[in-house]
Design a protein around this motif. Structure first.
Motif, PDB file in Angstrom:
ATOM      1  N   VAL A  89       0.841  -1.210   0.000  1.00 33.44           N
ATOM      2  CA  VAL A  89       0.000   0.000   0.000  1.00 33.44           C
ATOM      3  C   VAL A  89       0.871   1.253   0.000  1.00 33.44           C
ATOM      4  O   VAL A  89       0.633   2.189  -0.776  1.00 33.44           O
ATOM      5  N   LEU A  90       1.883   1.258   0.857  1.00 39.04           N
ATOM      6  CA  LEU A  90       2.755   2.439   0.936  1.00 39.04           C
ATOM      7  C   LEU A  90       3.566   2.600  -0.348  1.00 39.04           C
ATOM      8  O   LEU A  90       3.733   3.718  -0.852  1.00 39.04           O
ATOM      9  N   GLY A  91       4.074   1.485  -0.895  1.00 36.61           N
ATOM     10  CA  GLY A  91       4.855   1.561  -2.126  1.00 36.61           C
ATOM     11  C   GLY A  91       4.027   2.033  -3.300  1.00 36.61           C
ATOM     12  O   GLY A  91       4.432   2.953  -4.034  1.00 36.61           O
ATOM     13  N   ASP A  92       2.875   1.417  -3.508  1.00 33.58           N
ATOM     14  CA  ASP A  92       1.992   1.830  -4.607  1.00 33.58           C
ATOM     15  C   ASP A  92       1.521   3.267  -4.430  1.00 33.58           C
ATOM     16  O   ASP A  92       1.482   4.052  -5.379  1.00 33.58           O
ATOM     17  N   GLY A  93       1.146   3.605  -3.193  1.00 33.68           N
ATOM     18  CA  GLY A  93       0.641   4.955  -2.928  1.00 33.68           C
ATOM     19  C   GLY A  93       1.692   6.016  -3.163  1.00 33.68           C
ATOM     20  O   GLY A  93       1.397   7.082  -3.728  1.00 33.68           O
ATOM     21  N   GLU A 153       1.719   2.244 -20.007  1.00 27.13           N
ATOM     22  CA  GLU A 153       0.714   3.145 -20.570  1.00 27.13           C
ATOM     23  C   GLU A 153      -0.299   2.372 -21.399  1.00 27.13           C
ATOM     24  O   GLU A 153      -1.516   2.609 -21.300  1.00 27.13           O
ATOM     25  N   THR A 154       0.191   1.453 -22.222  1.00 23.15           N
ATOM     26  CA  THR A 154      -0.702   0.643 -23.050  1.00 23.15           C
ATOM     27  C   THR A 154      -1.631  -0.185 -22.181  1.00 23.15           C
ATOM     28  O   THR A 154      -2.835  -0.296 -22.457  1.00 23.15           O
ATOM     29  N   PHE A 155      -1.074  -0.758 -21.128  1.00 24.58           N
ATOM     30  CA  PHE A 155      -1.853  -1.571 -20.192  1.00 24.58           C
ATOM     31  C   PHE A 155      -2.940  -0.723 -19.543  1.00 24.58           C
ATOM     32  O   PHE A 155      -4.095  -1.156 -19.409  1.00 24.58           O
ATOM     33  N   PHE A 156      -2.569   0.496 -19.156  1.00 27.80           N
ATOM     34  CA  PHE A 156      -3.524   1.394 -18.503  1.00 27.80           C
ATOM     35  C   PHE A 156      -4.629   1.810 -19.462  1.00 27.80           C
ATOM     36  O   PHE A 156      -5.812   1.830 -19.095  1.00 27.80           O
ATOM     37  N   HIS A 157      -4.267   2.136 -20.699  1.00 26.39           N
ATOM     38  CA  HIS A 157      -5.282   2.551 -21.677  1.00 26.39           C
ATOM     39  C   HIS A 157      -6.188   1.377 -22.052  1.00 26.39           C
ATOM     40  O   HIS A 157      -7.370   1.577 -22.346  1.00 26.39           O
ATOM     41  N   ARG A 158      -5.642   0.176 -22.022  1.00 23.63           N
ATOM     42  CA  ARG A 158      -6.428  -1.001 -22.397  1.00 23.63           C
ATOM     43  C   ARG A 158      -7.464  -1.349 -21.337  1.00 23.63           C
ATOM     44  O   ARG A 158      -8.620  -1.646 -21.654  1.00 23.63           O
ATOM     45  N   PHE A 159      -7.049  -1.334 -20.074  1.00 21.26           N
ATOM     46  CA  PHE A 159      -7.931  -1.780 -18.996  1.00 21.26           C
ATOM     47  C   PHE A 159      -8.525  -0.639 -18.181  1.00 21.26           C
ATOM     48  O   PHE A 159      -9.364  -0.883 -17.310  1.00 21.26           O
ATOM     49  N   GLY A 160      -8.095   0.586 -18.450  1.00 20.90           N
ATOM     50  CA  GLY A 160      -8.616   1.707 -17.691  1.00 20.90           C
ATOM     51  C   GLY A 160      -8.216   1.622 -16.231  1.00 20.90           C
ATOM     52  O   GLY A 160      -7.108   1.196 -15.895  1.00 20.90           O
ATOM     53  N   ALA A 161      -9.115   2.011 -15.340  1.00 22.45           N
ATOM     54  CA  ALA A 161      -8.807   2.002 -13.913  1.00 22.45           C
ATOM     55  C   ALA A 161      -8.484   0.602 -13.401  1.00 22.45           C
ATOM     56  O   ALA A 161      -7.707   0.439 -12.456  1.00 22.45           O
ATOM     57  N   TRP A 162      -9.043  -0.421 -14.037  1.00 25.67           N
ATOM     58  CA  TRP A 162      -8.799  -1.793 -13.583  1.00 25.67           C
ATOM     59  C   TRP A 162      -7.367  -2.238 -13.831  1.00 25.67           C
ATOM     60  O   TRP A 162      -6.930  -3.268 -13.316  1.00 25.67           O
ATOM     61  N   ALA A 163      -6.615  -1.456 -14.606  1.00 24.13           N
ATOM     62  CA  ALA A 163      -5.198  -1.768 -14.803  1.00 24.13           C
ATOM     63  C   ALA A 163      -4.462  -1.751 -13.472  1.00 24.13           C
ATOM     64  O   ALA A 163      -3.503  -2.513 -13.266  1.00 24.13           O
ATOM     65  N   VAL A 164      -4.906  -0.893 -12.551  1.00 22.80           N
ATOM     66  CA  VAL A 164      -4.289  -0.818 -11.231  1.00 22.80           C
ATOM     67  C   VAL A 164      -4.464  -2.142 -10.483  1.00 22.80           C
ATOM     68  O   VAL A 164      -3.563  -2.584  -9.763  1.00 22.80           O
ATOM     69  N   PHE A 165      -5.617  -2.783 -10.677  1.00 23.53           N
ATOM     70  CA  PHE A 165      -5.865  -4.075 -10.036  1.00 23.53           C
ATOM     71  C   PHE A 165      -5.033  -5.174 -10.696  1.00 23.53           C
ATOM     72  O   PHE A 165      -4.295  -5.901 -10.022  1.00 23.53           O
ATOM     73  N   PRO A 194      -8.154  -3.140  -2.598  1.00 23.60           N
ATOM     74  CA  PRO A 194      -8.675  -4.497  -2.797  1.00 23.60           C
ATOM     75  C   PRO A 194      -7.699  -5.389  -3.561  1.00 23.60           C
ATOM     76  O   PRO A 194      -7.588  -6.591  -3.268  1.00 23.60           O
ATOM     77  N   ALA A 195      -6.984  -4.816  -4.545  1.00 23.86           N
ATOM     78  CA  ALA A 195      -6.001  -5.612  -5.295  1.00 23.86           C
ATOM     79  C   ALA A 195      -4.926  -6.143  -4.371  1.00 23.86           C
ATOM     80  O   ALA A 195      -4.525  -7.316  -4.456  1.00 23.86           O
ATOM     81  N   ILE A 196      -4.455  -5.305  -3.463  1.00 23.11           N
ATOM     82  CA  ILE A 196      -3.420  -5.722  -2.521  1.00 23.11           C
ATOM     83  C   ILE A 196      -3.960  -6.758  -1.543  1.00 23.11           C
ATOM     84  O   ILE A 196      -3.234  -7.683  -1.137  1.00 23.11           O
ATOM     85  N   LEU A 197      -5.227  -6.645  -1.171  1.00 22.66           N
ATOM     86  CA  LEU A 197      -5.828  -7.630  -0.273  1.00 22.66           C
ATOM     87  C   LEU A 197      -5.935  -9.005  -0.925  1.00 22.66           C
ATOM     88  O   LEU A 197      -5.986 -10.026  -0.232  1.00 22.66           O
TER      89      LEU A 197
END
Length: 221
Positions: free
Chosen positions: A71-75, A105-117, A149-152
């Motif tokens: 959480v701290l690293g990602d944040g 960037e491609t991953f983020f544009h492909r999946f949108g916010a769910w790329a973070v998960f 939630p992804a980290i959990l």
């Protein structure tokens, strides 16, 4: 090797806080851009989780240390991107990894916010997507609503395999928890598997980076 494991197990048992700190730092550094591509955080987490069934470490604290570090690293990576916006993607040291930045960037544009998960489970872009999400303007509330939630999910997925593997040695192969050579063999087996897995990932990343560098250096036809 068992002569080395005896004092190691005794040290961890007497200084469990240091093992938890190592877990925390491994998860944190694995989430830092560039650093996360070379730190074998997952290998360290898997190896230390093998000490849970024997009682040297407690499962709940192992999970908590790994989750808090992530959480701290990602944040931290997200807020760096959020404050500096897209400029951060064109500055050192990210400019040394143009292929991974582009993939993120491609991953983020492909999946949108769910790329973070999803990125939480996909090295090496795991270390680049949070800063990319911040740089591309993802809102903080939305980032954390998906990242936590992804980290959990991520923490148990990294910790439990080592715990279950060691428990299987005890339950199905009749290896005792305490006492003699068997205690050391299951720890050695899990640690060796973790090291080999980490080495395989490292070699794959080096090969991919080498291919990307070679392609970038190739003059146009």
């Amino acid at each position: 090797m068992t002569s080395f494991l005896d004092p190691l197990i005794s040290f961890v048992s007497a200084n469990a806080w240091l093992a938890y700190l190592t877990l925390f730092l491994a998860a944190l550094l694995e989430a830092v851009p560039v650093v996360g591509s070379v730190i074998p955080g997952s290998t360290i987490i898997l190896a230390l989780s093998a000490l849970v069934p024997g009682g040297e470490l407690k499962l709940q604290w192992v999970l908590l240390a790994a989750a808090l570090g992530a959480v701290l690293g990602d944040g931290s990576a997200y807020w760096i991107g959020h404050r500096q916006q897209r400029e951060i993607l064109n500055t050192w040291p990210l400019t040394r990894y143009p292929r991974v930045v582009e993939e993120s960037e491609t991953f983020f544009h492909r999946f949108g916010a769910w790329a973070v998960f999803f990125a939480r489970f996909v090295p090496p872009i795991r270390a680049f997507v949070p800063v990319t999400a911040g740089a591309l303007g993802m809102e903080p509330a939305r980032f954390y609503a998906i990242n936590i939630p992804a980290i959990l999910f991520w923490a148990p997925a990294h910790v439990l395999p080592g715990v279950l593997a060691v428990s299987a040695f005890h339950q199905y192969l009749g290896v005792p928890h305490e006492g003699h050579m068997g205690k050391h063999m299951w720890i050695l087996t899990v640690i060796a598997a973790a090291i080999l897995g980490g080495l395989g990932v490292w070699l794959y990343r080096r090969r991919q980076n080498g291919v990307g560098i070679a392609a970038a250096a190739k003059p146009p036809a």
